[in-house]
Design an enzyme around this catalytic site. Structure first.
Site, PDB file in Angstrom:
ATOM      1  N   ASP A   1      16.402  89.514 115.585  1.00  0.00           N
ATOM      2  CA  ASP A   1      14.685  88.841 115.469  1.00  0.00           C
ATOM      3  C   ASP A   1      15.112  87.831 116.830  1.00  0.00           C
ATOM      4  O   ASP A   1      13.907  87.675 117.009  1.00  0.00           O
ATOM      5  CB  ASP A   1      15.017  88.089 113.988  1.00  0.00           C
ATOM      6  CG  ASP A   1      15.866  88.690 112.784  1.00  0.00           C
ATOM      7  OD1 ASP A   1      16.952  89.764 112.053  1.00  0.00           O
ATOM      8  OD2 ASP A   1      14.919  88.818 112.013  1.00  0.00           O
TER       9      ASP A   1
ATOM     10  N   THR B   1      14.356  91.713 107.552  1.00  0.00           N
ATOM     11  CA  THR B   1      15.764  91.883 108.258  1.00  0.00           C
ATOM     12  C   THR B   1      16.538  91.883 106.994  1.00  0.00           C
ATOM     13  O   THR B   1      17.640  92.616 107.649  1.00  0.00           O
ATOM     14  CB  THR B   1      15.556  90.364 108.745  1.00  0.00           C
ATOM     15  OG1 THR B   1      14.993  90.299 109.889  1.00  0.00           O
ATOM     16  CG2 THR B   1      17.235  90.165 109.638  1.00  0.00           C
TER      17      THR B   1
HETATM   18  O1  LIG Z   1      10.582  89.122 107.968  1.00  0.00           O
HETATM   19  P1  LIG Z   1      11.487  88.813 107.241  1.00  0.00           P
HETATM   20  O2  LIG Z   1      12.393  87.523 106.813  1.00  0.00           O
HETATM   21  O3  LIG Z   1      12.167  90.176 106.954  1.00  0.00           O
HETATM   22  O4  LIG Z   1       9.906  89.143 106.540  1.00  0.00           O
HETATM   23  C1  LIG Z   1      10.805  89.487 104.910  1.00  0.00           C
HETATM   24  C2  LIG Z   1       9.158  88.532 104.056  1.00  0.00           C
HETATM   25  O5  LIG Z   1       8.996  87.545 103.907  1.00  0.00           O
HETATM   26  C3  LIG Z   1       9.557  89.220 102.142  1.00  0.00           C
HETATM   27  O6  LIG Z   1       8.187  88.463 101.460  1.00  0.00           O
HETATM   28  C4  LIG Z   1      10.053  90.558 102.061  1.00  0.00           C
HETATM   29  O7  LIG Z   1      10.203  90.775 100.929  1.00  0.00           O
HETATM   30  P2  LIG Z   1      10.332  91.770  99.292  1.00  0.00           P
HETATM   31  O8  LIG Z   1      11.394  92.895  99.829  1.00  0.00           O
HETATM   32  O9  LIG Z   1      10.422  91.162  98.958  1.00  0.00           O
HETATM   33  O10 LIG Z   1       8.463  92.241  99.810  1.00  0.00           O
HETATM   34  C5  LIG Z   1      10.697  91.159 102.459  1.00  0.00           C
HETATM   35  O11 LIG Z   1      11.103  92.540 102.534  1.00  0.00           O
HETATM   36  C6  LIG Z   1      10.662  90.909 104.699  1.00  0.00           C
HETATM   37  O12 LIG Z   1       9.309  91.444 104.768  1.00  0.00           O
HETATM   38 MG   LIG Z   2      12.981  86.662 108.188  1.00  0.00          MG
HETATM   39 MG   LIG Z   3      11.131  88.710 110.179  1.00  0.00          MG
END
Ligand SMILES: O=P(O)(O)O[C@H]1[C@H](O)[C@@H](O)[C@H](OP(=O)(O)O)[C@@H](O)[C@H]1O
Ligand SMILES: [Mg+2]
Ligand SMILES: [Mg+2]
Ligand SMILES: [Mg+2]
Length: 308
Positions: A51, A123
């Site tokens: 990341d 992630t």
């Molecule tokens: O970039 P990341 O932190 O992996 O982004 C998250 C989102 O913020 C989160 O809303 C998503 O949650 P859901 O799996 O409940 O849809 C997560 O998958 C990542 O996209």
């Molecule tokens: Mg994240």
């Molecule tokens: Mg992210």
């Protein structure tokens, strides 16, 4: 020397396409190394070396050309000085861009632009080895609305399909400028699902509000997947009719890039009451507090089902 006050969206999009692809190389390399450098930002919110390195590469490289561009990245990190400038000419000979890109996009006031970067979306799944839904997301917003988006999927084959065969990880780029035809989008609806309503939602944050939304829409099929970007792409590629997450969880960097691509293919993204999402640098507005709903068609039908 005074800094430029305007920029050409074709040049900025060109740079973002290349940087998203290079971030994919970084992400694959970290994954293959086996040492992800996982840190927990809060409970259930990991960040890895991938990341960080991805975001540093993208922002550091954009800064070599556009020093005062408003950039909002997911991760809190120092941005190193990078001396290699990304290419700004990848789209200058693109026929559709030449013919269809709105003229005003070729001279945009830099102060009215905000770039949203999710250097690695999904992630959590990345740390669990479920990498098919991982993607880099870059969104370009102008006066609060998305105008261009770039998605790069590092762990897919040449068809854009997830594979565990690492030798097939050639990756896939999907990009769009609103108003210009989108290339590379596939219709991934399986024959058995034609005519059915498929709803996709969270794999790991299911709650009563999500259940209420499912009960209101009554889909023929309920799909669960990780990655806000991945679920948005499922709607864009007709693998689902509606993606709804009716409570806080996603942020502006999760949706800006996919939102622009969705608009370019005629879809819609709003909050569950049908209100537009406004892209802003205001920290208070970064979280989509009321949730999101994403459709490729019949958006109002789903808004009415959720609110009646
Ligand atoms: O970039 P990341 O932190 O992996 O982004 C998250 C989102 O913020 C989160 O809303 C998503 O949650 P859901 O799996 O409940 O849809 C997560 O998958 C990542 O996209
Ligand atoms: Mg994240
Ligand atoms: Mg992210
Ligand atoms: Mg994300």
């Amino acid at each position: 020397m005074s800094l430029p006050t305007t920029l050409n969206l074709l040049e900025l999009t060109s740079a973002c396409i290349k940087l998203a692809q290079e971030s994919g190389d970084i992400i694959r390399e970290v994954f293959k190394s086996g040492s992800l450098g996982i840190e927990m930002k809060s409970v259930d919110d990991p960040m890895t070396k991938a990341d960080l390195l991805s975001q540093q590469h993208i922002i550091g490289s954009l800064r070599t050309i556009w020093k005062d561009l408003n950039i909002v990245g997911e991760e809190q990190c120092e941005i190193p000085v990078i001396d290699k400038r990304p290419p700004i000419d990848l789209l200058l000979n693109d026929k559709d861009c030449i013919e269809k890109c709105p003229e005003e996009f070729k001279e945009l006031p830099i102060e009215d632009l905000i770039i949203f970067i999710d250097p690695l979306d999904a992630t959590r799944e990345f740390t669990l080895g479920r990498v098919g839904c991982v993607m880099t997301l870059i969104g370009i917003s102008f006066r609060g609305k998305p105008i261009a988006g770039i998605i790069y999927q590092p762990f897919v084959d040449c068809n854009g399909d997830a594979t565990t065969d690492q030798s097939q990880w050639v990756g896939r780029t999907i990009w769009a400028i609103v108003g210009v035809p989108v290339k590379g989008i596939k219709d991934k609806r399986s024959k058995d699902d034609i005519g059915k309503v498929l709803l996709v939602t969270t794999a790991s944050h299911f709650n009563d509000r999500v259940q209420q939304a499912v009960d209101a829409i009554k889909p023929d099929k309920l799909l669960r997947a990780g990655g806000a970007g991945y679920k948005s792409l499922m709607v864009i590629e007709n693998q689902a009719d509606v993606y709804v997450f009716p409570t806080v969880g996603s942020k502006l960097w999760d949706i800006c890039g996919p939102h622009a691509i969705l608009l370019a293919v005629g879809g819609k993204l709003t909050d569950p009451k049908g209100n537009d999402i406004i892209y802003s640098t205001n920290p208070e507005k970064i979280e989509n507090k009321n949730g999101i709903i994403i459709t490729i068609s019949n958006h109002q039908k789903y808004i009415d089902l959720l609110n009646n």
